[in-house]
Motif scaffolding. Sequence first.
Motif, PDB file in Angstrom:
ATOM      1  N   THR A 244      23.396  59.945  84.041  1.00 26.57           N
ATOM      2  CA  THR A 244      22.165  58.906  84.886  1.00 26.57           C
ATOM      3  C   THR A 244      20.971  59.886  84.445  1.00 26.57           C
ATOM      4  OG1 THR A 244      22.395  59.862  87.008  1.00 26.57           O
ATOM      5  CG2 THR A 244      23.682  57.959  86.389  1.00 26.57           C
ATOM      6  N   LYS A 245      20.122  59.075  83.971  1.00 23.68           N
ATOM      7  CA  LYS A 245      18.770  59.917  83.620  1.00 23.68           C
ATOM      8  C   LYS A 245      17.545  59.113  84.170  1.00 23.68           C
ATOM      9  CE  LYS A 245      20.363  63.090  80.548  1.00 23.68           C
ATOM     10  NZ  LYS A 245      20.092  64.364  80.332  1.00 23.68           N
ATOM     11  N   SER A 246      16.424  59.807  84.323  1.00 23.99           N
ATOM     12  CA  SER A 246      15.334  59.054  84.596  1.00 23.99           C
ATOM     13  C   SER A 246      14.692  58.616  83.284  1.00 23.99           C
ATOM     14  CB  SER A 246      14.052  60.192  85.122  1.00 23.99           C
ATOM     15  OG  SER A 246      13.864  61.217  84.002  1.00 23.99           O
ATOM     16  N   THR A 247      13.689  57.661  83.477  1.00 24.48           N
ATOM     17  CA  THR A 247      13.311  57.115  82.146  1.00 24.48           C
ATOM     18  C   THR A 247      12.894  58.094  81.248  1.00 24.48           C
ATOM     19  OG1 THR A 247      12.611  54.899  83.394  1.00 24.48           O
ATOM     20  CG2 THR A 247      11.619  55.354  81.280  1.00 24.48           C
ATOM     21  N   ARG A 248      12.140  59.075  81.819  1.00 24.37           N
ATOM     22  CA  ARG A 248      11.305  60.124  80.929  1.00 24.37           C
ATOM     23  C   ARG A 248      12.524  60.801  79.919  1.00 24.37           C
ATOM     24  NH1 ARG A 248       6.715  64.084  82.831  1.00 24.37           N
ATOM     25  NH2 ARG A 248       8.339  65.431  83.456  1.00 24.37           N
ATOM     26  N   ALA A 249      13.789  61.344  81.001  1.00 22.43           N
ATOM     27  CA  ALA A 249      14.896  62.207  80.200  1.00 22.43           C
ATOM     28  C   ALA A 249      15.524  61.262  79.446  1.00 22.43           C
ATOM     29  CB  ALA A 249      15.669  62.727  81.569  1.00 22.43           C
ATOM     30  N   LEU A 250      15.784  59.844  79.656  1.00 19.18           N
ATOM     31  CA  LEU A 250      16.099  59.246  78.667  1.00 19.18           C
ATOM     32  C   LEU A 250      15.789  58.814  77.336  1.00 19.18           C
ATOM     33  CD1 LEU A 250      19.009  57.294  78.780  1.00 19.18           C
ATOM     34  CD2 LEU A 250      17.424  55.301  79.483  1.00 19.18           C
ATOM     35  N   ASP A 251      14.291  58.723  77.634  1.00 23.34           N
ATOM     36  CA  ASP A 251      13.364  58.770  76.283  1.00 23.34           C
ATOM     37  C   ASP A 251      13.505  59.750  75.192  1.00 23.34           C
ATOM     38  OD1 ASP A 251      11.435  57.446  74.612  1.00 23.34           O
ATOM     39  OD2 ASP A 251      10.169  59.363  75.079  1.00 23.34           O
ATOM     40  N   VAL A 252      13.709  61.144  76.076  1.00 27.25           N
ATOM     41  CA  VAL A 252      14.125  62.247  75.103  1.00 27.25           C
ATOM     42  C   VAL A 252      15.581  62.075  74.182  1.00 27.25           C
ATOM     43  CG1 VAL A 252      14.619  64.783  75.246  1.00 27.25           C
ATOM     44  CG2 VAL A 252      12.847  63.765  76.666  1.00 27.25           C
ATOM     45  N   VAL A 253      16.507  61.515  75.030  1.00 26.63           N
ATOM     46  CA  VAL A 253      17.749  61.349  74.367  1.00 26.63           C
ATOM     47  C   VAL A 253      17.529  60.269  73.226  1.00 26.63           C
ATOM     48  CG1 VAL A 253      20.041  60.381  74.633  1.00 26.63           C
ATOM     49  CG2 VAL A 253      19.287  61.793  76.515  1.00 26.63           C
ATOM     50  N   VAL A 254      16.652  59.124  73.538  1.00 29.84           N
ATOM     51  CA  VAL A 254      16.664  58.351  72.371  1.00 29.84           C
ATOM     52  C   VAL A 254      15.873  58.853  71.364  1.00 29.84           C
ATOM     53  CG1 VAL A 254      15.272  56.214  71.759  1.00 29.84           C
ATOM     54  CG2 VAL A 254      16.443  56.295  73.844  1.00 29.84           C
ATOM     55  N   ARG A 255      14.847  59.850  71.430  1.00 28.56           N
ATOM     56  CA  ARG A 255      14.052  60.433  70.173  1.00 28.56           C
ATOM     57  C   ARG A 255      14.947  61.763  69.612  1.00 28.56           C
ATOM     58  NH1 ARG A 255      10.205  62.919  72.022  1.00 28.56           N
ATOM     59  NH2 ARG A 255      10.341  62.728  74.233  1.00 28.56           N
ATOM     60  N   GLN A 256      15.600  62.421  70.569  1.00 26.65           N
ATOM     61  CA  GLN A 256      16.199  63.648  70.029  1.00 26.65           C
ATOM     62  C   GLN A 256      17.753  63.898  69.870  1.00 26.65           C
ATOM     63  OE1 GLN A 256      14.705  66.873  72.171  1.00 26.65           O
ATOM     64  NE2 GLN A 256      12.549  66.456  72.050  1.00 26.65           N
TER      65      GLN A 256
END
Length: 361
Positions: free
Chosen positions: A132-144
Amino acid sequence: MPTDDSIAGHATVPVPDLWKGAHRDDRARPRSRQRLLGPSSIGLCRRRAAYEVHGTWPTDLADNMHAAILGTWLHEGILRVLREQYGAHTELELTNGVILGHADAYWAPNDPRRRTPGAQAIDLGVVEDVKTKSTRALDVVVRQGPSQAEWFQVHLYAHLLRTGGLKDHPDLPAGEPLPVDVVRLRYVGREYGQVVVHQRPYDEDVTTQALAWAEDVLDSSEPEAMPRDLDGPGLSIICDNCPFRTTCWNLDRLADDRAPQTILVEDTAAVTEALRAYADAAEVESAAKKRKAKARKMLDAADAGTYGAFKLSWSGGHPRPPEPDPEAMIRIIEGLGVGLPMRPGGRTSRTISVSRVPEAG
């Protein structure tokens, strides 16, 4: 509905403190007490892992980790859905006597449990880790994409399953090799429930790298013999939440509000190296900012959409509401002959200037 009088009459009834109880519960969980090296620690920071292996007592057990506990509760619900709706075997305890981990979900090949309406059993073994991730941490996964440590973790679960590392389990044979062909990482956003999934074939080379990393830690004589692999408090969210933060970075011995990273500079050679790193990074940053600014101008008229390997989207651009005008306020106050209210100024922030010394001759 109770009346005001009835509420007032019971106002002294004590209310259990949810978060105090939640933190006590979290610290009592088996995963919080284990002393063997866990797959989730492998690939992050060798010194942190060494503290765990050597049984160092944590110095930084925070009482404000509400997001992490919410993630734990959400995690339990996700595993229940995978188990009850999709036939997963969940929370499998795995060990080889040195590494101890708990795989979130496993599907055996052609297991009738994994059949869902309109689907057939799949002839591949799959192990999955849920994060489970915060929205900001999830965005890092999407990008990287997933980090190396996350791929290490799920590959080690697969390795332990494939080598007979499963302990007692009600539905699967313990101590026997179980097939794993695919490893999967499922990320779920804590705020809005977004789901991002990455999966790939099991890769023996990734497992070899993870085991070598773990062996390096397990062979250490003491935690201080291992390097700090992350940038430290204030620069790494992992360091900010590390239970060994104070011990690792000597936070209880810092003077004059200096940054924890100052302990990395032990002599003039280290100062010179830090100056070189700063100057090199500043030059790269300046050039990158110029390229980024030009590219931003070029995209100003582009429509949102997918272009090759990139997705463009826009946000903002809405009218702003009126804002207070400080200069007009000052003029009005001065016109009334009233002194301006002031507050302590404090200190200005320290700024640094680094330039290269011209070479002699």
